[in-house]
Scaffold this motif. Structure first.
Motif, PDB file in Angstrom:
ATOM      1  N   UNK A  34       0.833  -1.199   0.000  1.00 58.64           N
ATOM      2  CA  UNK A  34       0.000   0.000   0.000  1.00 58.64           C
ATOM      3  C   UNK A  34       0.873   1.257   0.000  1.00 58.64           C
ATOM      4  N   UNK A  35       0.335   2.311  -0.613  1.00 60.46           N
ATOM      5  CA  UNK A  35       1.034   3.587  -0.606  1.00 60.46           C
ATOM      6  C   UNK A  35       2.131   3.700  -1.649  1.00 60.46           C
ATOM      7  N   UNK A  36       2.270   2.721  -2.540  1.00 60.93           N
ATOM      8  CA  UNK A  36       3.284   2.769  -3.583  1.00 60.93           C
ATOM      9  C   UNK A  36       2.626   2.956  -4.935  1.00 60.93           C
ATOM     10  N   UNK A  37       3.321   3.660  -5.823  1.00 58.43           N
ATOM     11  CA  UNK A  37       2.777   3.926  -7.143  1.00 58.43           C
ATOM     12  C   UNK A  37       2.805   2.661  -8.002  1.00 58.43           C
ATOM     13  N   UNK A  38       2.027   2.705  -9.082  1.00 63.89           N
ATOM     14  CA  UNK A  38       2.001   1.566  -9.996  1.00 63.89           C
ATOM     15  C   UNK A  38       3.381   1.324 -10.600  1.00 63.89           C
ATOM     16  N   UNK A  39       4.089   2.402 -10.931  1.00 65.35           N
ATOM     17  CA  UNK A  39       5.409   2.256 -11.546  1.00 65.35           C
ATOM     18  C   UNK A  39       6.370   1.558 -10.586  1.00 65.35           C
ATOM     19  N   UNK A  40       6.330   1.931  -9.307  1.00 69.85           N
ATOM     20  CA  UNK A  40       7.236   1.316  -8.343  1.00 69.85           C
ATOM     21  C   UNK A  40       6.903  -0.153  -8.151  1.00 69.85           C
ATOM     22  N   UNK A  41       5.623  -0.493  -8.083  1.00 68.88           N
ATOM     23  CA  UNK A  41       5.245  -1.904  -7.933  1.00 68.88           C
ATOM     24  C   UNK A  41       5.647  -2.709  -9.168  1.00 68.88           C
ATOM     25  N   UNK A  42       5.471  -2.097 -10.350  1.00 69.26           N
ATOM     26  CA  UNK A  42       5.807  -2.792 -11.593  1.00 69.26           C
ATOM     27  C   UNK A  42       7.313  -3.018 -11.703  1.00 69.26           C
ATOM     28  N   UNK A  43       8.098  -1.986 -11.407  1.00 72.71           N
ATOM     29  CA  UNK A  43       9.548  -2.125 -11.505  1.00 72.71           C
ATOM     30  C   UNK A  43      10.086  -3.110 -10.459  1.00 72.71           C
ATOM     31  N   UNK A  44       9.480  -3.133  -9.276  1.00 66.13           N
ATOM     32  CA  UNK A  44       9.899  -4.102  -8.259  1.00 66.13           C
ATOM     33  C   UNK A  44       9.630  -5.527  -8.732  1.00 66.13           C
ATOM     34  N   UNK A  45       8.458  -5.743  -9.310  1.00 68.68           N
ATOM     35  CA  UNK A  45       8.116  -7.071  -9.836  1.00 68.68           C
ATOM     36  C   UNK A  45       9.060  -7.471 -10.961  1.00 68.68           C
ATOM     37  N   UNK A  46       9.383  -6.496 -11.834  1.00 70.16           N
ATOM     38  CA  UNK A  46      10.295  -6.773 -12.937  1.00 70.16           C
ATOM     39  C   UNK A  46      11.693  -7.118 -12.420  1.00 70.16           C
ATOM     40  N   UNK A  47      12.139  -6.394 -11.396  1.00 69.05           N
ATOM     41  CA  UNK A  47      13.467  -6.653 -10.831  1.00 69.05           C
ATOM     42  C   UNK A  47      13.561  -8.074 -10.291  1.00 69.05           C
ATOM     43  N   UNK A  48      12.562  -8.507  -9.535  1.00 70.94           N
ATOM     44  CA  UNK A  48      12.613  -9.846  -8.960  1.00 70.94           C
ATOM     45  C   UNK A  48      12.594 -10.912 -10.046  1.00 70.94           C
ATOM     46  N   UNK A  49      11.871 -10.675 -11.133  1.00 70.65           N
ATOM     47  CA  UNK A  49      11.860 -11.642 -12.229  1.00 70.65           C
ATOM     48  C   UNK A  49      13.225 -11.717 -12.904  1.00 70.65           C
ATOM     49  N   UNK A 116      14.544   7.322  -4.543  1.00 70.84           N
ATOM     50  CA  UNK A 116      13.978   7.724  -5.821  1.00 70.84           C
ATOM     51  C   UNK A 116      14.302   6.673  -6.883  1.00 70.84           C
ATOM     52  N   UNK A 117      13.803   6.899  -8.108  1.00 69.68           N
ATOM     53  CA  UNK A 117      13.967   5.882  -9.136  1.00 69.68           C
ATOM     54  C   UNK A 117      15.426   5.704  -9.550  1.00 69.68           C
ATOM     55  N   UNK A 118      16.217   6.760  -9.477  1.00 66.62           N
ATOM     56  CA  UNK A 118      17.630   6.638  -9.820  1.00 66.62           C
ATOM     57  C   UNK A 118      18.361   5.754  -8.819  1.00 66.62           C
ATOM     58  N   UNK A 119      18.085   5.932  -7.524  1.00 69.48           N
ATOM     59  CA  UNK A 119      18.715   5.105  -6.505  1.00 69.48           C
ATOM     60  C   UNK A 119      18.222   3.666  -6.593  1.00 69.48           C
ATOM     61  N   UNK A 120      16.948   3.475  -6.910  1.00 71.13           N
ATOM     62  CA  UNK A 120      16.423   2.124  -7.074  1.00 71.13           C
ATOM     63  C   UNK A 120      17.075   1.429  -8.270  1.00 71.13           C
ATOM     64  N   UNK A 121      17.314   2.193  -9.344  1.00 71.89           N
ATOM     65  CA  UNK A 121      17.981   1.634 -10.516  1.00 71.89           C
ATOM     66  C   UNK A 121      19.385   1.163 -10.153  1.00 71.89           C
TER      67      UNK A 121
END
Length: 234
Positions: A34-49, A116-121
């Motif tokens: 909860x509280x996370x954007x769609x982009x963050x959830x999608x990128x997290x799922x992609x990373x684990x795959x 942020x997205x840069x640090x997550x990348x």
């Protein structure tokens, strides 16, 4: 456990209950973020795959730092000399008897995330490069493919030139040489990558194995018993 109350302190009792059952590590896996954007959830799922496909170590999905670790696990992690640490992977690498509890993660109660997205990348790049040498090895296969395709194209150009004549002087020979040498260069990079990957594995200095438990040995740390697991599992 994070300090922003996204990970509920009420779950500590469940973690302790699993630990008392004999598990050395109990991690909390998020059912809902909860509280996370769609982009963050999608990128997290992609990373684990991606990391699951590229790494030999299974890293539990949707699992962060919220976990309970036995002292034996901490001792094992302290033995690892590497400095660039991807802790999600190291938690899985040390093995031990592990289990999960599942929970719905709440939104942040205060403040803003510094991730942020840069640090997550960069975090994702650290994880992939720490637990996979595939990015180094793949170039040899790409080079072989390009070399094979260049030979097919060279055969086509030679046959076409013999049948239809020369359209542009020097075009066929130049394209064949460029494609063939490009493939050879990529094969060479792949060979270098194979050796570099092995060097990278060696310089990290991870132990070849970890002993989960010792009997009959006196140690100052835990009064005669040391709990560490074998590499990759208990």
């Amino acid at each position: 456990i994070d300090a922003d109350l996204q990970d509920q302190p009420e779950l500590i009792g469940e973690l302790l209950a699993k630990w008392r059952e004999g598990y050395d590590m109990v991690y909390a896996t998020r059912r809902i973020r909860r509280g996370e954007t769609f982009i963050k959830r999608f990128t997290a799922k992609l990373f684990y795959r991606v990391i699951d496909a590229m790494s030999d170590i299974y890293i539990p999905k949707n699992t962060g730092d919220f976990r309970l670790m036995d002292r034996s696990v901490i001792n094992a992690l302290s033995q690892l000399p590497e400095r660039t640490r991807f802790m999600k992977g190291l938690f899985a690498w040390v093995g031990f008897k592990q289990t999960a509890i599942y929970y719905d993660r709440e939104p942040r109660q205060a403040g803003e995330s510094k991730w942020n997205y840069w640090r997550l990348w960069n975090f994702a790049i650290d994880g992939i490069t720490s637990f996979s040498a595939l990015p180094l090895k793949m170039w040899s296969y790409i080079g072989l493919f390009l070399s094979f395709m260049s030979m097919l194209y060279a055969t086509f150009l030679i046959v076409r030139t013999l049948i239809m004549g020369i359209d542009i002087p020097g075009y066929a020979s130049m394209m064949v040489v460029i494609l063939f040498l490009g493939g050879i260069q990529l094969i060479t990079l792949g060979v270098i990558g194979e050796y570099l990957g092995r060097i990278y594995t060696e310089v990290k200095g991870r132990p070849l194995y970890l002993v989960r438990r010792l009997y009959g040995f006196k140690t100052e740390e835990n009064n005669g018993t040391q709990s560490i697991s074998t590499n990759g599992g208990s």
